[in-house]
Design an enzyme around this catalytic site. Structure first.
Site, PDB file in Angstrom:
ATOM      1  N   HIS A  85      -5.506  -3.849   4.599  1.00  0.00           N
ATOM      2  CA  HIS A  85      -4.652  -3.185   5.580  1.00  0.00           C
ATOM      3  C   HIS A  85      -3.437  -4.070   5.862  1.00  0.00           C
ATOM      4  CE1 HIS A  85      -7.621  -0.138   6.569  1.00  0.00           C
ATOM      5  NE2 HIS A  85      -8.531  -1.067   6.852  1.00  0.00           N
ATOM      6  N   CYS A 139       0.055   1.765   7.889  1.00  0.00           N
ATOM      7  CA  CYS A 139      -0.579   0.851   6.936  1.00  0.00           C
ATOM      8  C   CYS A 139      -0.073   1.245   5.553  1.00  0.00           C
ATOM      9  CB  CYS A 139      -2.092   0.986   7.028  1.00  0.00           C
ATOM     10  SG  CYS A 139      -2.993   0.025   5.794  1.00  0.00           S
ATOM     11  N   HIS A 142      -2.484   2.771   3.020  1.00  0.00           N
ATOM     12  CA  HIS A 142      -3.166   3.984   3.462  1.00  0.00           C
ATOM     13  C   HIS A 142      -2.238   4.994   4.146  1.00  0.00           C
ATOM     14  CE1 HIS A 142      -6.427   0.836   3.398  1.00  0.00           C
ATOM     15  NE2 HIS A 142      -6.741   1.673   2.428  1.00  0.00           N
ATOM     16  N   MET A 147      -2.893   6.850   7.822  1.00  0.00           N
ATOM     17  CA  MET A 147      -3.090   5.715   8.731  1.00  0.00           C
ATOM     18  C   MET A 147      -1.758   5.354   9.377  1.00  0.00           C
ATOM     19  SD  MET A 147      -5.160   2.224   8.051  1.00  0.00           S
ATOM     20  CE  MET A 147      -5.420   1.020   9.339  1.00  0.00           C
TER      21      MET A 147
END
Length: 154
Positions: A85, A139, A142, A147
């Site tokens: 992340h 992120c 993602h 995200m």
């Protein structure tokens, strides 16, 4: 090539601007790990907030995904599951001039922190006298999976 020439020219100009330091001069702020000058303390130190970066089922998310913070606060993003992340801000979704008030550890790009892989590894985002407004974040690995989050600085 153009950037290299610009940096070289800037280095020459800065080198030629030397001079004697007067006793009334204030000491310069020490650079932080991004190379930008550290912000001058504004008095009160801000609060610390915690956000988890997780994979729940098939959903990647920040928990909480929306947070209200102060202009000198620190937000600690914890890698709990589903990594790697990071924390990245859209430059066009933060207040004008705010980019220089966001301190990210070991950035991999402007307004983008390093990737964290190890369990419980932390990305500490420092806000140094950040202007009020919304700061949308995501992120990088993602983003396509949704995200995203938002900090609101009051």
């Amino acid at each position: 090539m153009r950037m290299t020439s610009l940096v070289a020219a800037l280095a020459i100009v800065l080198a030629s601007c030397g001079g004697e330091k007067k006793s009334s001069d204030q000491p310069a702020a020490a650079p932080d790990q991004t190379g930008a000058p550290a912000a001058t303390p504004t008095g009160a130190q801000g609060a610390t907030h915690d956000v988890n970066m997780v994979l729940e089922g098939s959903a990647y998310k920040y928990v909480p995904d929306q947070l209200t913070v102060g202009p000198n606060d620190v937000v600690r993003f914890h890698n709990k599951s589903g990594g790697p992340h990071n924390v990245a801000f859209w430059a066009d979704s933060i207040p004008p001039g705010a980019a220089s008030h966001i301190v990210l550890p070991d950035p991999m790009a402007p307004l983008s922190s390093k990737l964290v892989v190890a369990p419980d590894e932390v990305i500490e985002v420092k806000l140094n006298a950040a202007p009020a407004g919304e700061y949308k974040l995501y992120c990088t690995p993602h983003l396509a999976l949704g995200m995203k989050g938002k900090l609101t600085v009051k």
